[in-house]
Design a protein around this motif. Sequence first.
Motif, PDB file in Angstrom:
ATOM      1  N   THR A  50       0.839  -1.207   0.000  1.00 30.86           N
ATOM      2  CA  THR A  50       0.000   0.000   0.000  1.00 30.86           C
ATOM      3  C   THR A  50       0.866   1.246   0.000  1.00 30.86           C
ATOM      4  O   THR A  50       0.623   2.198  -0.756  1.00 30.86           O
ATOM      5  CB  THR A  50      -0.926   0.025   1.237  1.00 30.86           C
ATOM      6  OG1 THR A  50      -1.788  -1.115   1.207  1.00 30.86           O
ATOM      7  CG2 THR A  50      -1.772   1.290   1.249  1.00 30.86           C
ATOM      8  N   ALA A  51       1.905   1.256   0.868  1.00 30.62           N
ATOM      9  CA  ALA A  51       2.817   2.404   0.924  1.00 30.62           C
ATOM     10  C   ALA A  51       3.536   2.592  -0.411  1.00 30.62           C
ATOM     11  O   ALA A  51       3.693   3.729  -0.888  1.00 30.62           O
ATOM     12  CB  ALA A  51       3.832   2.209   2.051  1.00 30.62           C
ATOM     13  N   LEU A  52       3.943   1.481  -1.019  1.00 31.74           N
ATOM     14  CA  LEU A  52       4.634   1.557  -2.310  1.00 31.74           C
ATOM     15  C   LEU A  52       3.688   2.093  -3.385  1.00 31.74           C
ATOM     16  O   LEU A  52       4.087   2.946  -4.211  1.00 31.74           O
ATOM     17  CB  LEU A  52       5.153   0.176  -2.710  1.00 31.74           C
ATOM     18  CG  LEU A  52       5.916   0.085  -4.040  1.00 31.74           C
ATOM     19  CD1 LEU A  52       7.156   0.975  -4.007  1.00 31.74           C
ATOM     20  CD2 LEU A  52       6.293  -1.361  -4.347  1.00 31.74           C
ATOM     21  N   THR A  53       2.457   1.630  -3.392  1.00 34.87           N
ATOM     22  CA  THR A  53       1.477   2.089  -4.377  1.00 34.87           C
ATOM     23  C   THR A  53       1.203   3.580  -4.224  1.00 34.87           C
ATOM     24  O   THR A  53       1.146   4.325  -5.217  1.00 34.87           O
ATOM     25  CB  THR A  53       0.162   1.303  -4.227  1.00 34.87           C
ATOM     26  OG1 THR A  53       0.418  -0.090  -4.422  1.00 34.87           O
ATOM     27  CG2 THR A  53      -0.861   1.765  -5.247  1.00 34.87           C
ATOM     28  N   GLN A  54       1.034   4.034  -2.984  1.00 36.97           N
ATOM     29  CA  GLN A  54       0.753   5.453  -2.745  1.00 36.97           C
ATOM     30  C   GLN A  54       1.954   6.326  -3.083  1.00 36.97           C
ATOM     31  O   GLN A  54       1.808   7.450  -3.589  1.00 36.97           O
ATOM     32  CB  GLN A  54       0.330   5.667  -1.287  1.00 36.97           C
ATOM     33  CG  GLN A  54      -0.933   4.933  -0.877  1.00 36.97           C
ATOM     34  CD  GLN A  54      -2.137   5.292  -1.732  1.00 36.97           C
ATOM     35  OE1 GLN A  54      -2.244   6.397  -2.257  1.00 36.97           O
ATOM     36  NE2 GLN A  54      -3.063   4.351  -1.879  1.00 36.97           N
ATOM     37  N   THR A  55       3.152   5.811  -2.814  1.00 35.91           N
ATOM     38  CA  THR A  55       4.366   6.546  -3.182  1.00 35.91           C
ATOM     39  C   THR A  55       4.471   6.683  -4.696  1.00 35.91           C
ATOM     40  O   THR A  55       4.819   7.755  -5.225  1.00 35.91           O
ATOM     41  CB  THR A  55       5.616   5.826  -2.635  1.00 35.91           C
ATOM     42  OG1 THR A  55       5.523   5.730  -1.214  1.00 35.91           O
ATOM     43  CG2 THR A  55       6.884   6.589  -2.994  1.00 35.91           C
ATOM     44  N   ASN A  56       4.180   5.596  -5.418  1.00 35.42           N
ATOM     45  CA  ASN A  56       4.192   5.647  -6.882  1.00 35.42           C
ATOM     46  C   ASN A  56       3.108   6.579  -7.415  1.00 35.42           C
ATOM     47  O   ASN A  56       3.280   7.223  -8.456  1.00 35.42           O
ATOM     48  CB  ASN A  56       3.993   4.242  -7.464  1.00 35.42           C
ATOM     49  CG  ASN A  56       5.221   3.364  -7.296  1.00 35.42           C
ATOM     50  OD1 ASN A  56       6.353   3.867  -7.262  1.00 35.42           O
ATOM     51  ND2 ASN A  56       5.026   2.065  -7.182  1.00 35.42           N
ATOM     52  N   ILE A  77       3.743   3.031 -14.999  1.00 29.56           N
ATOM     53  CA  ILE A  77       3.958   1.576 -15.038  1.00 29.56           C
ATOM     54  C   ILE A  77       4.238   1.043 -13.640  1.00 29.56           C
ATOM     55  O   ILE A  77       3.706   0.004 -13.227  1.00 29.56           O
ATOM     56  CB  ILE A  77       5.119   1.232 -16.001  1.00 29.56           C
ATOM     57  CG1 ILE A  77       4.746   1.613 -17.435  1.00 29.56           C
ATOM     58  CG2 ILE A  77       5.468  -0.256 -15.909  1.00 29.56           C
ATOM     59  CD1 ILE A  77       5.881   1.480 -18.424  1.00 29.56           C
ATOM     60  N   SER A  78       5.072   1.771 -12.903  1.00 25.55           N
ATOM     61  CA  SER A  78       5.389   1.362 -11.526  1.00 25.55           C
ATOM     62  C   SER A  78       4.134   1.352 -10.667  1.00 25.55           C
ATOM     63  O   SER A  78       3.944   0.452  -9.835  1.00 25.55           O
ATOM     64  CB  SER A  78       6.429   2.311 -10.917  1.00 25.55           C
ATOM     65  OG  SER A  78       7.627   2.279 -11.647  1.00 25.55           O
ATOM     66  N   TYR A  79       3.285   2.346 -10.877  1.00 25.79           N
ATOM     67  CA  TYR A  79       2.035   2.429 -10.111  1.00 25.79           C
ATOM     68  C   TYR A  79       1.137   1.232 -10.416  1.00 25.79           C
ATOM     69  O   TYR A  79       0.591   0.609  -9.496  1.00 25.79           O
ATOM     70  CB  TYR A  79       1.301   3.731 -10.441  1.00 25.79           C
ATOM     71  CG  TYR A  79      -0.144   3.717 -10.002  1.00 25.79           C
ATOM     72  CD1 TYR A  79      -0.488   3.890  -8.671  1.00 25.79           C
ATOM     73  CD2 TYR A  79      -1.169   3.509 -10.936  1.00 25.79           C
ATOM     74  CE1 TYR A  79      -1.817   3.844  -8.269  1.00 25.79           C
ATOM     75  CE2 TYR A  79      -2.490   3.475 -10.543  1.00 25.79           C
ATOM     76  CZ  TYR A  79      -2.815   3.644  -9.210  1.00 25.79           C
ATOM     77  OH  TYR A  79      -4.121   3.590  -8.821  1.00 25.79           O
ATOM     78  N   VAL A  80       0.977   0.893 -11.686  1.00 23.01           N
ATOM     79  CA  VAL A  80       0.102  -0.217 -12.078  1.00 23.01           C
ATOM     80  C   VAL A  80       0.599  -1.534 -11.487  1.00 23.01           C
ATOM     81  O   VAL A  80      -0.182  -2.316 -10.925  1.00 23.01           O
ATOM     82  CB  VAL A  80       0.012  -0.313 -13.616  1.00 23.01           C
ATOM     83  CG1 VAL A  80      -0.704  -1.596 -14.037  1.00 23.01           C
ATOM     84  CG2 VAL A  80      -0.697   0.902 -14.190  1.00 23.01           C
TER      85      VAL A  80
END
Length: 294
Positions: A50-56, A77-80
């Motif tokens: 979740t933290a990685l997704t929000q950061t992206n 792409i990183s977000y997806v």
Amino acid sequence: MKQPIELRRIRDFGEIINDTFTFLKENFKPLFTCLFALCGFFVLAGAATTALTQTNTMNMYATKFDTNSYQAASPFISYVVSAIFNAIVIVFGQLSIYLTTLCYISVYLEKKDGKPTLTEVWGYFKYYFLRILGSGFLITLLCFVGFLMCILPGVYLMTVMYLVFPIIVMENTSFRYAFNKSFTLIKDNWWTVFGILFVITLIVGVLGSFASVPLSIIVAAKAFLSLKSFALPLVILFSLMQNILMLAYCLVAIAIAMCYFSLSEQKEGLGILSRMDAFGKNTDNSTDLPAEQY
């Protein structure tokens, strides 16, 4: 010593809601010990993804969109990718929370005295996990088809399918049997089950918003404000909080189990039959019958 809650009995709408919270209150410590032990990995993995997704997401907002630029496409792409991993972890986490709670209730039902232990719940959990995972996949496909046909068939099917997991765990049966029985149990009771699920999921959703709403505000604000070094720690904190609060989904499992027991008692009277069978065999003066059943 406080007597165990009598699970197999007929309850109305209000009693199911009340007994759901009573069961949680009286079993809070042993239940959450099992939840943290068996679902802790998914909570931590969910917090990380979740933290990685929000950061992206913040990086994507910060990038000036240029359709001809690889640099602009890279954050998207990183977000997806991170969002897909996050969704998978969250699904497994919710499934584990749901199964752990049902296994706890099943052990509670079998023991009749004392609280279920982690070892006992783990034994049930690993026995049912693959069966529940496969059943969950089939249920998802069925509900997806229902929603494609029209919204109402999807809502109807989703409500009925909530009863499949408790039937599998409490009766140690197959998906096919549980699927057919869920329609039998919910006949003439669909609105009651739907109403209970609506109320409980609304409560769980409100609890989850204490973390998800601030997290969304931080991510959105980062696109317009310079939060400097504060953004990342806050995102990590609220991502962890959001996934810890996901344990509140045990309320949904308890409520639907209470629905299952009530509907089974209406249709089959298993609780009454077991008490009749035990009548005269127990020399102990104590009883676990609730007062209102005298």
